[in-house]
Design a protein around this motif. Structure first.
Motif, PDB file in Angstrom:
ATOM      1  N   ASN A 300      13.418  -9.418 -38.919  1.00  0.00           N
ATOM      2  CA  ASN A 300      14.001  -9.948 -37.885  1.00  0.00           C
ATOM      3  C   ASN A 300      15.699  -9.785 -38.218  1.00  0.00           C
ATOM      4  OD1 ASN A 300      11.930 -11.058 -36.657  1.00  0.00           O
ATOM      5  ND2 ASN A 300      12.279 -13.099 -37.617  1.00  0.00           N
ATOM      6  N   GLU A 313      13.120  -2.971 -36.442  1.00  0.00           N
ATOM      7  CA  GLU A 313      13.836  -1.935 -35.750  1.00  0.00           C
ATOM      8  C   GLU A 313      13.937  -0.397 -36.553  1.00  0.00           C
ATOM      9  OE1 GLU A 313      17.705  -3.337 -34.720  1.00  0.00           O
ATOM     10  OE2 GLU A 313      17.026  -4.870 -33.731  1.00  0.00           O
ATOM     11  N   MET A 316      10.045   1.055 -36.580  1.00  0.00           N
ATOM     12  CA  MET A 316       9.580   1.554 -35.191  1.00  0.00           C
ATOM     13  C   MET A 316      10.262   2.635 -34.766  1.00  0.00           C
ATOM     14  SD  MET A 316       7.087  -0.241 -34.545  1.00  0.00           S
ATOM     15  CE  MET A 316       6.485   0.330 -33.129  1.00  0.00           C
ATOM     16  N   THR A 317      11.809   2.669 -35.180  1.00  0.00           N
ATOM     17  CA  THR A 317      12.425   4.014 -34.979  1.00  0.00           C
ATOM     18  C   THR A 317      12.090   5.099 -35.591  1.00  0.00           C
ATOM     19  OG1 THR A 317      14.505   2.647 -34.470  1.00  0.00           O
ATOM     20  CG2 THR A 317      14.965   4.932 -34.916  1.00  0.00           C
ATOM     21  N   GLN A 354      16.625 -14.082 -31.118  1.00  0.00           N
ATOM     22  CA  GLN A 354      17.157 -14.149 -29.472  1.00  0.00           C
ATOM     23  C   GLN A 354      15.812 -13.622 -28.505  1.00  0.00           C
ATOM     24  OE1 GLN A 354      21.114 -12.818 -30.070  1.00  0.00           O
ATOM     25  NE2 GLN A 354      20.568 -10.563 -30.050  1.00  0.00           N
ATOM     26  N   PRO A 355      15.843 -14.003 -27.508  1.00  0.00           N
ATOM     27  CA  PRO A 355      14.849 -13.310 -26.577  1.00  0.00           C
ATOM     28  C   PRO A 355      15.088 -12.114 -26.272  1.00  0.00           C
ATOM     29  CG  PRO A 355      16.042 -15.209 -25.607  1.00  0.00           C
ATOM     30  CD  PRO A 355      16.745 -14.898 -26.987  1.00  0.00           C
ATOM     31  N   HIS A 356      16.506 -11.459 -26.601  1.00  0.00           N
ATOM     32  CA  HIS A 356      16.580  -9.994 -25.964  1.00  0.00           C
ATOM     33  C   HIS A 356      16.752  -9.197 -27.567  1.00  0.00           C
ATOM     34  CE1 HIS A 356      20.325 -12.165 -26.289  1.00  0.00           C
ATOM     35  NE2 HIS A 356      21.055 -10.973 -26.336  1.00  0.00           N
ATOM     36  N   LYS A 357      16.095  -9.857 -28.553  1.00  0.00           N
ATOM     37  CA  LYS A 357      16.111  -8.946 -29.946  1.00  0.00           C
ATOM     38  C   LYS A 357      15.174  -7.970 -29.501  1.00  0.00           C
ATOM     39  CE  LYS A 357      15.962  -8.515 -34.306  1.00  0.00           C
ATOM     40  NZ  LYS A 357      15.335  -7.005 -34.512  1.00  0.00           N
ATOM     41  N   ALA A 358      15.591  -6.505 -30.231  1.00  0.00           N
ATOM     42  CA  ALA A 358      14.725  -5.438 -30.109  1.00  0.00           C
ATOM     43  C   ALA A 358      13.489  -5.734 -30.669  1.00  0.00           C
ATOM     44  CB  ALA A 358      15.717  -4.177 -30.534  1.00  0.00           C
ATOM     45  N   ILE A 359      12.572  -5.056 -30.178  1.00  0.00           N
ATOM     46  CA  ILE A 359      11.125  -5.224 -30.931  1.00  0.00           C
ATOM     47  C   ILE A 359      10.539  -6.607 -30.715  1.00  0.00           C
ATOM     48  CG2 ILE A 359       9.611  -4.275 -32.785  1.00  0.00           C
ATOM     49  CD1 ILE A 359      11.430  -2.170 -31.779  1.00  0.00           C
ATOM     50  N   ASN A 363      11.727 -11.245 -24.708  1.00  0.00           N
ATOM     51  CA  ASN A 363      11.725 -10.702 -23.692  1.00  0.00           C
ATOM     52  C   ASN A 363      11.512  -9.015 -23.745  1.00  0.00           C
ATOM     53  OD1 ASN A 363      12.139 -13.173 -22.124  1.00  0.00           O
ATOM     54  ND2 ASN A 363      14.482 -12.400 -21.940  1.00  0.00           N
ATOM     55  N   ALA A 364      11.302  -8.684 -25.064  1.00  0.00           N
ATOM     56  CA  ALA A 364      11.234  -7.176 -25.277  1.00  0.00           C
ATOM     57  C   ALA A 364      10.503  -6.265 -24.504  1.00  0.00           C
ATOM     58  CB  ALA A 364      11.224  -6.797 -26.860  1.00  0.00           C
ATOM     59  N   ALA A 366       8.920  -7.930 -21.754  1.00  0.00           N
ATOM     60  CA  ALA A 366       8.755  -8.828 -20.403  1.00  0.00           C
ATOM     61  C   ALA A 366       8.805  -8.281 -19.202  1.00  0.00           C
ATOM     62  CB  ALA A 366       9.921  -9.842 -20.480  1.00  0.00           C
ATOM     63  N   ILE A 385       8.686   2.317 -24.036  1.00  0.00           N
ATOM     64  CA  ILE A 385       8.663   3.297 -25.182  1.00  0.00           C
ATOM     65  C   ILE A 385       7.446   3.091 -26.267  1.00  0.00           C
ATOM     66  CG2 ILE A 385      10.370   4.816 -24.417  1.00  0.00           C
ATOM     67  CD1 ILE A 385      11.696   3.349 -26.730  1.00  0.00           C
ATOM     68  N   ILE A 386       7.315   1.676 -26.415  1.00  0.00           N
ATOM     69  CA  ILE A 386       6.377   1.136 -27.437  1.00  0.00           C
ATOM     70  C   ILE A 386       5.420   0.242 -26.870  1.00  0.00           C
ATOM     71  CG2 ILE A 386       6.316  -0.128 -29.492  1.00  0.00           C
ATOM     72  CD1 ILE A 386       9.460   0.307 -29.959  1.00  0.00           C
TER      73      ILE A 386
ATOM     74  N   PRO B  80      14.795 -11.850 -17.779  1.00  0.00           N
ATOM     75  CA  PRO B  80      13.752 -12.990 -17.357  1.00  0.00           C
ATOM     76  C   PRO B  80      14.311 -14.380 -17.580  1.00  0.00           C
ATOM     77  CG  PRO B  80      12.464 -11.122 -18.633  1.00  0.00           C
ATOM     78  CD  PRO B  80      13.930 -10.923 -18.713  1.00  0.00           C
ATOM     79  N   ASN B 275      18.448  -1.106 -25.471  1.00  0.00           N
ATOM     80  CA  ASN B 275      18.460  -1.862 -26.703  1.00  0.00           C
ATOM     81  C   ASN B 275      17.173  -1.489 -27.417  1.00  0.00           C
ATOM     82  OD1 ASN B 275      20.049  -2.253 -29.062  1.00  0.00           O
ATOM     83  ND2 ASN B 275      19.340  -4.432 -28.977  1.00  0.00           N
ATOM     84  N   ASP B 276      16.003  -0.994 -26.870  1.00  0.00           N
ATOM     85  CA  ASP B 276      14.642  -0.995 -27.234  1.00  0.00           C
ATOM     86  C   ASP B 276      14.488  -0.794 -28.478  1.00  0.00           C
ATOM     87  OD1 ASP B 276      14.932  -0.469 -24.234  1.00  0.00           O
ATOM     88  OD2 ASP B 276      12.960  -1.284 -24.216  1.00  0.00           O
ATOM     89  N   LEU B 277      15.142   0.131 -29.418  1.00  0.00           N
ATOM     90  CA  LEU B 277      15.128   0.335 -30.714  1.00  0.00           C
ATOM     91  C   LEU B 277      16.026  -0.045 -31.613  1.00  0.00           C
ATOM     92  CD1 LEU B 277      13.603   3.926 -30.553  1.00  0.00           C
ATOM     93  CD2 LEU B 277      12.454   1.898 -30.894  1.00  0.00           C
ATOM     94  N   ARG B 305      14.473  -6.489 -20.916  1.00  0.00           N
ATOM     95  CA  ARG B 305      13.638  -6.183 -22.338  1.00  0.00           C
ATOM     96  C   ARG B 305      14.688  -6.653 -23.664  1.00  0.00           C
ATOM     97  NH1 ARG B 305      13.386  -1.511 -19.539  1.00  0.00           N
ATOM     98  NH2 ARG B 305      14.435  -0.408 -21.244  1.00  0.00           N
ATOM     99  N   ALA B 306      14.919  -5.707 -24.309  1.00  0.00           N
ATOM    100  CA  ALA B 306      15.853  -5.849 -25.662  1.00  0.00           C
ATOM    101  C   ALA B 306      17.350  -5.684 -25.058  1.00  0.00           C
ATOM    102  CB  ALA B 306      15.623  -4.664 -26.373  1.00  0.00           C
ATOM    103  N   GLY B 307      17.681  -5.755 -23.778  1.00  0.00           N
ATOM    104  CA  GLY B 307      18.989  -5.892 -23.465  1.00  0.00           C
ATOM    105  C   GLY B 307      19.796  -4.640 -23.563  1.00  0.00           C
ATOM    106  N   ALA B 352      19.712 -17.635 -25.512  1.00  0.00           N
ATOM    107  CA  ALA B 352      20.498 -18.014 -26.568  1.00  0.00           C
ATOM    108  C   ALA B 352      20.987 -16.879 -27.523  1.00  0.00           C
ATOM    109  CB  ALA B 352      19.772 -18.960 -27.434  1.00  0.00           C
ATOM    110  N   GLN B 354      21.139 -15.182 -31.444  1.00  0.00           N
ATOM    111  CA  GLN B 354      20.488 -15.747 -32.616  1.00  0.00           C
ATOM    112  C   GLN B 354      21.764 -15.945 -33.758  1.00  0.00           C
ATOM    113  OE1 GLN B 354      17.795 -12.423 -33.095  1.00  0.00           O
ATOM    114  NE2 GLN B 354      19.376 -11.045 -34.021  1.00  0.00           N
ATOM    115  N   HIS B 356      22.391 -15.016 -36.731  1.00  0.00           N
ATOM    116  CA  HIS B 356      22.911 -13.649 -37.454  1.00  0.00           C
ATOM    117  C   HIS B 356      23.249 -12.536 -36.378  1.00  0.00           C
ATOM    118  CE1 HIS B 356      18.292 -13.647 -36.860  1.00  0.00           C
ATOM    119  NE2 HIS B 356      18.427 -12.290 -37.218  1.00  0.00           N
TER     120      HIS B 356
END
Lengths: 617, 617
Positions: A300, A313, A316-317, A354-359, A363-364, A366, A385-386, B80, B275-277, B305-307, B352, B354, B356
């Motif tokens: 995380n 991240e 997966m990259t 956070q909901p928009h955290k990558a991977i 919502n990643a 969503a 892409i994943i 979302p 920001n997917d990756l 998605r990841a913003g 929200a 995060q 960090h």
């Protein structure tokens, strides 16, 4: 052209990576349109997972293999409020082994006795648990460049099949001047001596980090790194401690170190990137690109301040783009365990994602679940892409809502196994009992419901106090009143009542009357973990005793106050709040008791030098 | 060497950036150790804020100035559950103007009537509010490449002093084949015609985006971009729609477009990185580095998605490193408003941040506040590269705990002004009344307490139902019972009671009995916003009506269900939960009413073509 452009070609001892090639092909290709020329490579991202090479500390037989070094339990645990119990650390270490990380940095043994014990326990269990493919993670302990720290680290990790000591000292002028108050010559001498000392203990796997390398003078870096290689270091880790570099700079730093440090061909170069400007993951990938073959990450991306490069991240990259862009770089990570690792770390540390955290953010993926599927999205890969399955994401509407109040113990056990929880009979009994109680009230239980129950029942500290009954009256009229019955370790019941500014405040005050400890509530948060108005609420609190436990901070050497988190789940938010508070209290009280049992620890390992703030117990 | 390396030197019409220099100096410098040579530049990061150049759509007089294009209200709102009311959008737009963003993408007017009205309102107010320095943000509306979308966009933005239409069409083969089902030639023709059409309406500022540019064939990109320049586009935005590129690739893409597109010297190049990756911020900075002079970002990095690339990371990276590394790049952002913007967006969208998260996470500067200061940390810059004050972060232990129950209205008003809230007398009265009520129970009120009260009182939807009284009994015995009194718009009181699985469930069921709407509760969360056991709890719920409102998704054209969030604050978590639910209900009911009042909207702008899923009102 390499010579013309002043880019040194790399030695091929550690790997066959040739700097003229990747940088060149990306920035200075013959045709400037060579990159995403065809859409094919982007559409069908699939990696054949190559076999992990045999482990040797200072070299990797396959030049394209990149080691993943996870420091969730060390750098991650330094996050404010993320204090983990030994039990939680062991759970996370097991999950990291499942993920297939190459090295687990299990802690900073000199920071406190608890940390030493936790690292030792992980070394003994996880560090000896060889999996079906013959893989067992290296267990690593951090140590400042002094004998006491290195002794403590070795005392903790030596039980592992593959133990590693990781020692560090700052090398930037600003740290030399304001923190260490030492000259460069003194620092080189200390580093050389301490790496030798670590080797002299019998440790054949020694990592050295020049702290704040990102702001250090490069010639000095080459010099100190060359010296520690001679002294026996096997991995050289390059930290961007304050997170100030951009990917081009960090890549260049790794490339420069690779081409200018004497003896570098005999060791592994590693990256450690903080995220202060949001560049950590990109910097880490740029480091791999430039020749680093160990990447330090956390699940995380947790860690001090803005955290570290995030495991998911980076992995997966490399999985998505390593083959195509980086001459076939690959890791040994089984990505299907990523989601579970992410959830466990978020739950235990209390550091939400956070909901928009990558991977791993909610919502990643969503666009699939949150948006009405009316056939407009004709082809998955137009926006994806994943594949969610690649990281082990199963949504409740796919695999969930399978258990109800008529489900038996066997069905629950099977579902739990599918979710990754192998419980013993005692824990299964506890979960099953709670499961039936909730199923009575709620028609269908999703996977998230079940996971919430598990974390409430299984991932709890040793019970000192347990919750009997709670009764609360509250509302806009004020005068919130709570009556709480707690049961102590001997089974005796204690009842108290209190008024408060709200129902939780009243209940917590009633508990304080029973437990008789002065506690500071630092954080309180709650989430419904499942959709719908009859959701299970999961509460988390963070507390610290008024006269707190402390430990030593790895980098600054400061005294850090220990804080304790607790979680509780339930359909009644007041009841779940009470459970969370009692769970945190148990953790706090248990921590104190561990610290008191000094006989279990080898005291010889803990002679902390006088200039360092003493740990307090 | 540029020729040898096949890197074309850039034209200097748009800016004086010379590709041979930045890439060269970082990767191929004469001395390979030229970067962090001295520690001085890292220690003293201070930027003199140059004056923002005069706005002209297709050029910037100062080649080092980078425009910040904020799409929080468009791409961010597509997350979302992030649906914003018009009032909330206006608040955010005002805050973005305070921040000094150059362009506000205020919405996607063709997606729904509400969106069109919100963009229009922002164009009228924020788009005409010239600040002391003569700056007024461009107000931009998104439109697919069709006349109806462009008409709707123009209808909404034309009231602004500087209106912009942003139109897009996909250019990757995968999108052409699976989504558009059109040939490249057809796509070029549509793009050219629609850009011309936008210009023909009188709009002199037209942005064009080739969607999924990151996976598009480069030669085709040069061709279509060249055509839309001829048709009158003034900004060319390059989206990495699926977030698949790495910084080196994205930088190269921008550089290639800059050197191969006919007429590119007459327009601004822009970046838009998903920001997917986890690479979005680094990609965006790499784009600026390669010559882009508009960067599309969102506050907190929210988005699908990841913003997206996050405004605060990109802006602070340029502020910290632009001078030193990128030939003096700078933005017009007043960074001291970053924290307030971050809080407002997190609060309104419910997404929200995060702990960090870089720059704006609660822990980003926590090494200062969370760790005991015992003099060991002798010099701030040993671990701190950004000063908290630079982003407007004032901690409660610095500026807080100044107000108590004896404080008067004037003291509250002064403190609110310092915190950035300029309330009218009516709102101040409401907040003051609540403030006194809380101050009666709580000795000292911190800034966070006050901010929580403000968000509860001021940032609320139009009142349809308001909360009268709540009374609850609950506990481990089950049979949670709640009695709720709500007051309708006419002042009539309605009382209902219900049992439930917990106190909140019981209270929400009682409310449902009164309000008589079928509602799905999607999320429920709660945080104590202040430390201590008598903390103020802030609750957030996300609901959607069973027969929902919908709008059209910007990229996929799909029908998206509208969801509504509500927040409530209070010292009693049940009461704050009730407030949050009623707030969300009011938002939902108000939304329906807006949609019904058709007379306020210029219908001519809304002839949605039949192939696109119709919006539902």
């Amino acid at each position: 052209m390499a010579a013309l452009c002043s880019i040194p070609s790399f030695s091929t001892t550690t790997n066959s990576f040739n700097l003229t090639s990747p940088y060149h092909s990306l920035f200075f290709s013959k045709s400037s349109v060579n990159l995403p020329q065809q859409s094919t490579p982007f559409n069908t991202i699939k990696c054949s997972l190559s076999r992990r090479p045999e482990y040797t500390p200072n070299r990797i037989s396959d030049p394209n293999y990149v080691r993943i070094f996870d420091t969730t339990l060390r750098d991650g645990e330094q996050s404010p409020g993320a204090t983990l119990t030994s039990k939680e650390k062991l759970d996370i270490a097991r999950q990291l082994a499942k993920l297939g990380v190459d090295i687990i940095e299990a802690g900073f043994p000199a920071s406190s006795k608890d940390d030493l014990e936790a690292v030792k326990m992980i070394a003994k269990e996880v560090g000896n648990n060889i999996d079906g493919d013959g893989h067992v993670p290296v267990i690593c302990g951090l140590a400042r460049c002094n004998r006491a720290d290195i002794d403590a680290s070795w005392e903790a990790v030596k039980y592992a099949k593959r133990p590693r000591i990781h020692t560090f000292i700052a090398t930037s002028d600003i740290h030399l001047k304001h923190k260490l108050r030492k000259s460069r010559e003194e620092v080189i001498q200390i580093a050389r001596e301490m790496v030798s000392y670590a080797r002299s203990l019998g440790c054949e796997d020694v990592e050295f980090s020049p702290e704040d390398a990102g702001r250090s003078e490069k010639e000095f870096l080459y010099q100190i790194l060359g010296e520690v290689i001679k002294a026996g270091a096997t991995t050289l880790n390059i930290p961007d401690t304050v997170g100030i570099l951009l990917p081009v700079e960090f890549g260049q730093l790794i490339a420069d170190i690779k081409s200018n440090t004497p003896g570098i061909e005999n060791v592994i170069i590693s990256t450690h990137c903080q995220n202060d400007l949001g560049q950590a993951s990109s910097n880490t990938v740029a480091g791999a690109y430039a020749g680093a073959r160990q990447l330090e990450v956390t699940v995380n991306g947790i860690g001090e301040r803005a955290g570290n490069a995030s495991l998911e991240e980076v992995v997966m990259t490399i999985k998505c783009r390593g083959k195509e862009l980086m001459e076939g770089l690959y890791t040994g990570i089984n990505t299907r365990h990523i989601v579970m690792a992410s959830k466990m770390v978020a739950e235990y540390t209390g550091l939400a994602v956070q909901p928009h955290k990558a991977i791993v953010g909610a919502n990643a993926f969503a666009h699939e679940s949150g948006i009405h599927q009316d056939g407009m999205l004709k082809h998955k890969s137009t926006y994806e892409i994943i594949s969610p399955e690649d990281i082990g994401l199963h949504r409740s509407n796919e695999s969930g809502i399978v258990l109800g109040k008529l489900s038996g113990r066997h069905a629950l056990k099977s579902r739990l196994l599918e979710l990754g929880y192998a419980l013993d009979d005692k824990d299964l009994d506890d979960v099953f009992w709670r499961f039936k109680a909730v199923a009575e009230k709620k028609k269908h239980l999703s996977d998230s419901d079940i996971e919430a129950l598990i974390s409430d029942e299984v991932f709890q500290p040793k019970i000192i106090w347990s919750v009997g009954d709670v009764q609360v009256t509250c509302g806009t009229l004020g005068l919130s009143t709570a009556t709480v019955k707690l049961i102590d370790a001997d089974g005796a019941e204690h009842v108290a009542c209190s008024i408060g500014t709200g129902p939780v405040d009243a209940a917590y005050k009633a508990i304080d009357i029973i437990v008789k400890r002065s506690v500071v509530l630092l954080e309180y948060s709650m989430n419904s973990v499942t959709e719908g108005i009859d959701a299970i609420a999961s509460t988390r609190v963070l507390i610290r005793p008024e006269n707190g436990h402390t430990s030593t901070h790895a980098l600054t050497g400061e005294t850090v106050h220990r804080t304790f988190s607790g979680t509780g789940a339930g359909m009644d938010i007041v009841v779940s709040s009470v459970r969370a508070y009692v769970s945190a209290l148990n953790k706090m009280l248990g921590f104190k008791e561990t610290a008191a049992s000094k006989e279990s620890i080898d005291n010889s390992a803990l002679k902390v030098p006088s200039e360092i703030s003493q740990v307090s117990f």
